[in-house]
Structure formats: C-alpha cells, structure tokens
Scaffold this motif. Structure first.
Motif, PDB file in Angstrom:
ATOM      1  N   VAL A 122       0.819  -1.206  -0.067  1.00 12.02           N
ATOM      2  CA  VAL A 122       0.000  -0.175   0.118  1.00 12.02           C
ATOM      3  C   VAL A 122       1.000   1.206  -0.113  1.00 12.02           C
ATOM      4  N   SER A 123       1.895   1.277   0.941  1.00  8.46           N
ATOM      5  CA  SER A 123       2.918   2.466   0.890  1.00  8.46           C
ATOM      6  C   SER A 123       3.143   2.639  -0.413  1.00  8.46           C
ATOM      7  N   VAL A 124       3.923   1.672  -1.285  1.00  4.60           N
ATOM      8  CA  VAL A 124       4.519   1.678  -2.421  1.00  4.60           C
ATOM      9  C   VAL A 124       3.328   2.453  -3.336  1.00  4.60           C
ATOM     10  N   ALA A 125       2.327   1.933  -3.481  1.00  6.60           N
ATOM     11  CA  ALA A 125       1.197   2.354  -4.358  1.00  6.60           C
ATOM     12  C   ALA A 125       0.803   3.720  -4.195  1.00  6.60           C
ATOM     13  N   LEU A 126       0.961   4.231  -2.727  1.00  3.39           N
ATOM     14  CA  LEU A 126       0.477   5.599  -2.361  1.00  3.39           C
ATOM     15  C   LEU A 126       1.812   6.451  -2.753  1.00  3.39           C
ATOM     16  N   ALA A 127       2.925   6.248  -2.656  1.00  3.70           N
ATOM     17  CA  ALA A 127       4.201   6.836  -2.921  1.00  3.70           C
ATOM     18  C   ALA A 127       4.235   7.212  -4.596  1.00  3.70           C
ATOM     19  N   ARG A 128       3.682   6.280  -5.098  1.00  4.60           N
ATOM     20  CA  ARG A 128       3.646   6.443  -6.762  1.00  4.60           C
ATOM     21  C   ARG A 128       2.716   7.518  -7.212  1.00  4.60           C
ATOM     22  N   VAL A 129       1.567   7.824  -6.376  1.00  2.20           N
ATOM     23  CA  VAL A 129       0.682   8.733  -6.434  1.00  2.20           C
ATOM     24  C   VAL A 129       0.885  10.132  -5.765  1.00  2.20           C
ATOM     25  N   HIS A 130       2.173  10.130  -5.254  1.00  2.00           N
ATOM     26  CA  HIS A 130       2.579  11.294  -4.622  1.00  2.00           C
ATOM     27  C   HIS A 130       1.912  11.708  -3.374  1.00  2.00           C
ATOM     28  N   THR A 131       1.419  10.766  -2.732  1.00  3.93           N
ATOM     29  CA  THR A 131       0.685  11.034  -1.343  1.00  3.93           C
ATOM     30  C   THR A 131       1.630  11.027  -0.241  1.00  3.93           C
ATOM     31  N   THR A 132       1.436  12.215   0.581  1.00  2.67           N
ATOM     32  CA  THR A 132       2.482  12.179   1.580  1.00  2.67           C
ATOM     33  C   THR A 132       1.755  12.178   2.932  1.00  2.67           C
ATOM     34  N   VAL A 133       2.261  11.085   3.940  1.00  2.53           N
ATOM     35  CA  VAL A 133       1.582  10.935   4.939  1.00  2.53           C
ATOM     36  C   VAL A 133       2.670  11.270   6.197  1.00  2.53           C
ATOM     37  N   GLU A 134       2.352  12.125   7.067  1.00  5.05           N
ATOM     38  CA  GLU A 134       3.264  12.437   8.221  1.00  5.05           C
ATOM     39  C   GLU A 134       2.403  13.011   9.309  1.00  5.05           C
ATOM     40  N   GLY A 135       3.214  13.704  10.209  1.00  2.00           N
ATOM     41  CA  GLY A 135       2.660  14.159  11.451  1.00  2.00           C
ATOM     42  C   GLY A 135       2.805  13.155  12.622  1.00  2.00           C
ATOM     43  N   ARG A 136       2.008  13.738  13.841  1.00  3.52           N
ATOM     44  CA  ARG A 136       2.338  13.028  14.994  1.00  3.52           C
ATOM     45  C   ARG A 136       1.548  11.568  15.002  1.00  3.52           C
ATOM     46  N   GLY A 137       0.441  11.841  14.506  1.00  2.00           N
ATOM     47  CA  GLY A 137      -0.432  10.465  14.339  1.00  2.00           C
ATOM     48  C   GLY A 137       0.160   9.398  13.640  1.00  2.00           C
ATOM     49  N   ALA A 138       0.733   9.723  12.583  1.00  2.00           N
ATOM     50  CA  ALA A 138       1.298   8.617  11.810  1.00  2.00           C
ATOM     51  C   ALA A 138       2.684   8.038  12.452  1.00  2.00           C
ATOM     52  N   GLN A 139       3.447   8.882  13.259  1.00  2.00           N
ATOM     53  CA  GLN A 139       4.664   8.417  13.996  1.00  2.00           C
ATOM     54  C   GLN A 139       3.939   7.598  14.820  1.00  2.00           C
ATOM     55  N   VAL A 140       2.837   7.666  15.975  1.00  2.00           N
ATOM     56  CA  VAL A 140       2.516   6.954  16.873  1.00  2.00           C
ATOM     57  C   VAL A 140       2.015   5.730  16.292  1.00  2.00           C
ATOM     58  N   ILE A 141       1.427   5.580  15.092  1.00  2.00           N
ATOM     59  CA  ILE A 141       1.055   4.427  14.412  1.00  2.00           C
ATOM     60  C   ILE A 141       2.169   3.604  14.123  1.00  2.00           C
ATOM     61  N   THR A 142       3.196   4.174  13.701  1.00  2.00           N
ATOM     62  CA  THR A 142       4.374   3.543  13.455  1.00  2.00           C
ATOM     63  C   THR A 142       5.061   2.879  14.624  1.00  2.00           C
ATOM     64  N   GLY A 143       4.893   3.848  15.834  1.00  2.00           N
ATOM     65  CA  GLY A 143       5.708   3.210  16.996  1.00  2.00           C
ATOM     66  C   GLY A 143       4.895   1.865  17.377  1.00  2.00           C
ATOM     67  N   ILE A 144       3.570   2.082  17.164  1.00  2.00           N
ATOM     68  CA  ILE A 144       2.738   0.753  17.729  1.00  2.00           C
ATOM     69  C   ILE A 144       3.005  -0.470  16.750  1.00  2.00           C
TER      70      ILE A 144
END
Length: 250
Positions: free
Chosen positions: A112-134
C-alpha cells in the motif's frame, strides 16, 4: 559451537551491521532469521536484540547532531508501551501463526505504501508516528520485524535519508533493549553460551562495520539508499513469513 557455525555467525553480523549503518535499519531483520537456524530460536532472537542495542549505542557519538529527538519520542514511546502486552500474547500463543499474521500485515502495508508513494501521497505528523511506533513495537515482539513499520513511514513521509538513519539509531536502542527485557521476563530468554573470544570478535566486527558502512554510504545516492530501505522492509517481512511457515511445519 563449531568453527563453521562461528564463522557463519560472524559473517552474518558483519553483513547485517554494514547494511544497518548504510540504511539505518536491517540488522535485526536480516540477522535474526538466520541466527535462529544457526544457534536456535530463543538464543538467536536474544542475540539479535543484543546486537540491535549494541550497534546503535556505538554509532550514537558519530550521528548525535543529526538525531530528531522528538521523532524518537513519538515513535519510540508508543512502541515501548505495547511491547509488554505483546510479549505476554507471544508467551501464550504458538509462534508460527503469529509470525504469519504479522508478516502478512507488514507485506500488505508495504504494498500500500509503495502504491501511495507512486501517486505522490504524503503521510506525516504525530499521528502517523504514533501508529508507526505501535506497529514497530508489535512487530518486533510478535514477529521479530520492527523495521518494516518504519519503512512504511519513511516512504510515505518522504523522510530524508541522513536524518532518518541518525534518528532510527536511538529508536532501535530503545526498542531492542525493551524487547530483550520483555522476552527475558516472559519467555525466559537467554543469550547464547559462547566463548569469550566469540563475544570479543562480535564487538570488534560491529565497531568495524560502522566505518565500513560509512564508506559504502558515501558512495550511494539518496535515491539508492531509499530503495534499499524499501527492499529491506520487504525482505524482513518475507523472512518472517518463511519463519512462520517453518514453525508451522515443525
């Protein structure tokens, strides 16, 4: 421990540690599956966690100024928070299905991340970091793969390579040390019984890999390192998937 196993283990440490220095991750993902085959499941995982703490600690003085400590906190603290519960689940559950579930979810998230990267979608911020940590905390304890969750975040947030490599090191110190402690507490894990000379050789190789990895990193473009990070995410998930299948088949 035979000479062949000792040499194989030392070579594995060198390769995985150099890759970790270049890409910021990969030591645990690449080392653990093969170490499990060489020296056994519990000892292999515990040694991987030990190395996952040792190398970043040795590396910290060289990359201290590039570390984003707020990102370390926002990813690391959620990871640590879920690890004791995950260790308890791991201690009462058969490991094969856990590896399969974690690896499958990781592979799906990477695709999914590769697909989103190809359409130039950017996901960042504290919420994304918390989910990454979990995701990293759960993956580390349940399936031995904490790196792919960070790979997904790195791709979607378009994290610059040098700050990423630096920031990930204290994160691995935190995650690996807590994973080591929780496995010790819940599973009765222990480090492999190796002669003192073997331990000294491992420490020397890890130290040398820092300088060798820096020499390799200087010769690679940022785009190449980003592709390596993504490749390592897929490799880690596939190795965990293979471990799950092997455990299920006995």
């Amino acid at each position: 421990m035979s000479i062949a196993v000792s040499i194989s283990l030392l070579a594995l440490v060198l390769i995985a540690a150099v890759i970790q220095r270049v890409a910021g991750l990969g030591l645990g993902m690449l080392f653990a599956p093969y170490a499990v085959v060489l020296i056994g499941a519990h000892e292999g995982i515990m040694l991987a966690n030990f190395l996952g703490t040792l190398m970043p600690v040795l590396l910290l003085p060289r990359i201290w100024s590039q570390i984003d400590w707020r990102t370390v906190a926002w990813i690391g603290l959620p990871a640590v928070a879920v690890m004791p519960g995950a260790a308890w689940v791991s201690s009462i559950s058969p490991p094969g299905p856990l590896y399969l579930v974690v690896a499958t979810l990781v592979l799906l998230s990477l695709v999914v991340s590769v697909a989103l990267a190809r359409v130039h979608t950017t996901v960042e911020g504290r919420g994304a970091q918390v989910i990454t940590g979990i995701g990293s905390g759960l993956g580390t304890v349940l399936g031995g793969v904490g790196g792919p969750a960070v790979t997904v975040y790195a791709v979607l947030s378009r994290w610059p390579v040098l700050p990423m490599v630096a920031t990930l090191q204290p994160l691995w110190v935190l995650i690996s040390s807590v994973s080591f402690a929780t496995k010790w507490a819940w599973d009765g894990g222990q480090l492999p019984d190796m002669p003192a000379g073997m331990w000294i050789a491992i420490v020397i190789i890890v130290g040398a890999s820092i300088f060798l990895g820096e020499a390799v990193q200087k010769r690679l473009s940022e785009r190449t390192i980003q592709r390596l990070v993504m490749l390592l995410g897929f490799v880690g998930a596939l190795l965990a998937l293979g471990t799950g299948v092997r455990l299920l088949l006995g």
